[in-house]
Design a protein around this motif. Sequence first.
Motif, PDB file in Angstrom:
ATOM      1  N   ASN A 289       0.839  -1.202   0.000  1.00 17.45           N
ATOM      2  CA  ASN A 289       0.000   0.000   0.000  1.00 17.45           C
ATOM      3  C   ASN A 289       0.870   1.247   0.000  1.00 17.45           C
ATOM      4  O   ASN A 289       0.598   2.229   0.702  1.00 17.45           O
ATOM      5  CB  ASN A 289      -0.948   0.003   1.195  1.00 17.45           C
ATOM      6  N   GLY A 290       1.949   1.200  -0.797  1.00 20.33           N
ATOM      7  CA  GLY A 290       2.869   2.318  -0.871  1.00 20.33           C
ATOM      8  C   GLY A 290       4.139   1.912  -1.579  1.00 20.33           C
ATOM      9  O   GLY A 290       4.227   0.830  -2.177  1.00 20.33           O
ATOM     10  N   PRO A 291       5.176   2.752  -1.541  1.00 19.12           N
ATOM     11  CA  PRO A 291       6.449   2.437  -2.202  1.00 19.12           C
ATOM     12  C   PRO A 291       7.130   1.250  -1.550  1.00 19.12           C
ATOM     13  O   PRO A 291       6.976   1.000  -0.352  1.00 19.12           O
ATOM     14  CB  PRO A 291       7.267   3.718  -2.030  1.00 19.12           C
ATOM     15  N   ILE A 292       7.913   0.531  -2.345  1.00 20.87           N
ATOM     16  CA  ILE A 292       8.554  -0.684  -1.837  1.00 20.87           C
ATOM     17  C   ILE A 292      10.074  -0.599  -1.838  1.00 20.87           C
ATOM     18  O   ILE A 292      10.750  -1.576  -1.506  1.00 20.87           O
ATOM     19  CB  ILE A 292       8.120  -1.917  -2.656  1.00 20.87           C
ATOM     20  N   SER A 293      10.632   0.526  -2.221  1.00 17.52           N
ATOM     21  CA  SER A 293      12.091   0.648  -2.252  1.00 17.52           C
ATOM     22  C   SER A 293      12.651   0.540  -0.838  1.00 17.52           C
ATOM     23  O   SER A 293      12.054   1.020   0.128  1.00 17.52           O
ATOM     24  CB  SER A 293      12.501   1.979  -2.884  1.00 17.52           C
ATOM     25  N   THR A 294      13.797  -0.118  -0.719  1.00 20.98           N
ATOM     26  CA  THR A 294      14.429  -0.338   0.581  1.00 20.98           C
ATOM     27  C   THR A 294      15.241   0.881   0.991  1.00 20.98           C
ATOM     28  O   THR A 294      16.042   1.400   0.209  1.00 20.98           O
ATOM     29  CB  THR A 294      15.349  -1.570   0.527  1.00 20.98           C
TER      30      THR A 294
END
Length: 456
Positions: free
Chosen positions: A362-367
């Motif tokens: 439910n949003g960005p997935i970048s680490t």
Amino acid sequence: MTHHDTTTPTATAVRGPVSRAWVRANPWFAGVFLLGASLRVLAVIGYQPALWFPDTYTYVVTAIRPRPDLVRPAGYSFFLRLLEPFHSFGLVVIVQHLLGLATAVLIYGAIRRKVLGVIAAAVVLLDAYQIQLEHLLVSDTLFLFLVVAATVLALRPPTWRKALGIGLLLGAATITRTVGLPLIVVFLVLYGWRARRLVGVFAVGALVPVVAYGAWFSSVHDRVGLVGANGAFLYVRVMPFADCSIMKPPADLAVLCDDRKVRPPAQDYVWDATSPLVRLPGETFTAENDALAQRFSMLAITRQPGDYLATAARDLVRAFEPGRPVYPNPEVYATYEFPEAIPAEPQTRDTLGVELARRYENGPISTQVIEPVAGWLRNYQSVLALPGPLLLLVLLVPVIAARRSDVLIPWAVAWALLVVPAATAVFDYRYVLPVAPLAFLAAALALSPAMSAKCK
């Protein structure tokens, strides 16, 4: 009228002294456990929300849109599906870290001598690569927990409930990673030796999840099996040595020959566009292409048995080499290291996987790499990891010291987890990590008094 709850204070009063007494009785394990838990907290802080692996996107797609994948069984996707309402990959890796800690507790509890138990549990608690693997969104941590739970349960005096539980755990492990299937055979022989009257109960427990998953797979893909890539990965196994001038394949198999003098890493034969298998018409893992790869591979094995055994043995030995040499290439090797920097956007061609991963989160997935905590973990990983030669030594201890049948179960499972990938697919460093705790468990049991008194 006021209701006075007298149960809760009493329960709390009992639990408190019991917990403190247990810690006083097991101070070394409590200390190592606390250190292992602290390292996992650092991982959660240092790399948010999680670390990604190329396989991750397939698991997420299956979790969001349930459909059996041709390459990877869906057990881990079911696990992701259970946690999907929370919309947090950070929560997923926290649960995986808890599974890692629980695995260590199971191992410690199975060993009679406390010092040996602490050493065996420390392999899970303190190995930097184990902690990093728990922070990756892949199936291995769940698989390890299920296999260790089944193994520890098998060490206890047999009952029909335990036999059923062992079978169900191994069935769940098999639909998480297909290498669990030969483990069912190992248990069928060794646990059946210890509990002959319960072998049928065990078999039912193991087969229920496997058959149910196989029926689902067959209904979707009109093929028998748990995955549709066994032939393709066996092709990966044989291509380092397959020589068509020796094999003399028929015309329909000759399309899979590779006449390049310098061959690429074995993994490329199932993923790279230059692979003869990948160049075939249609998807790589169609029933026709997979069957063709299976036939080619079996011809290579039967016509070049010595080369096959030498190649499989070479991959097996990689698990014991000192210094953890880079293999198969720097890119794959780097996925098992805590990274210094991570690209802002996921590096994958699986655009659907990225889209559904963002929906899952439910949003960005970048680490996000959070310093200096991430740097502390990188420094730790450069120092503390299980040496390959030590793993070999530990695997040899039961051969020298074991005098009981219970030692055979974790020992045989450890060797199966090493040998099966080397014989049927390819070596990968993450495949070694589940071997270590089972090997240490077997060695500790071999050096411990009989377990029967403790396990009643």
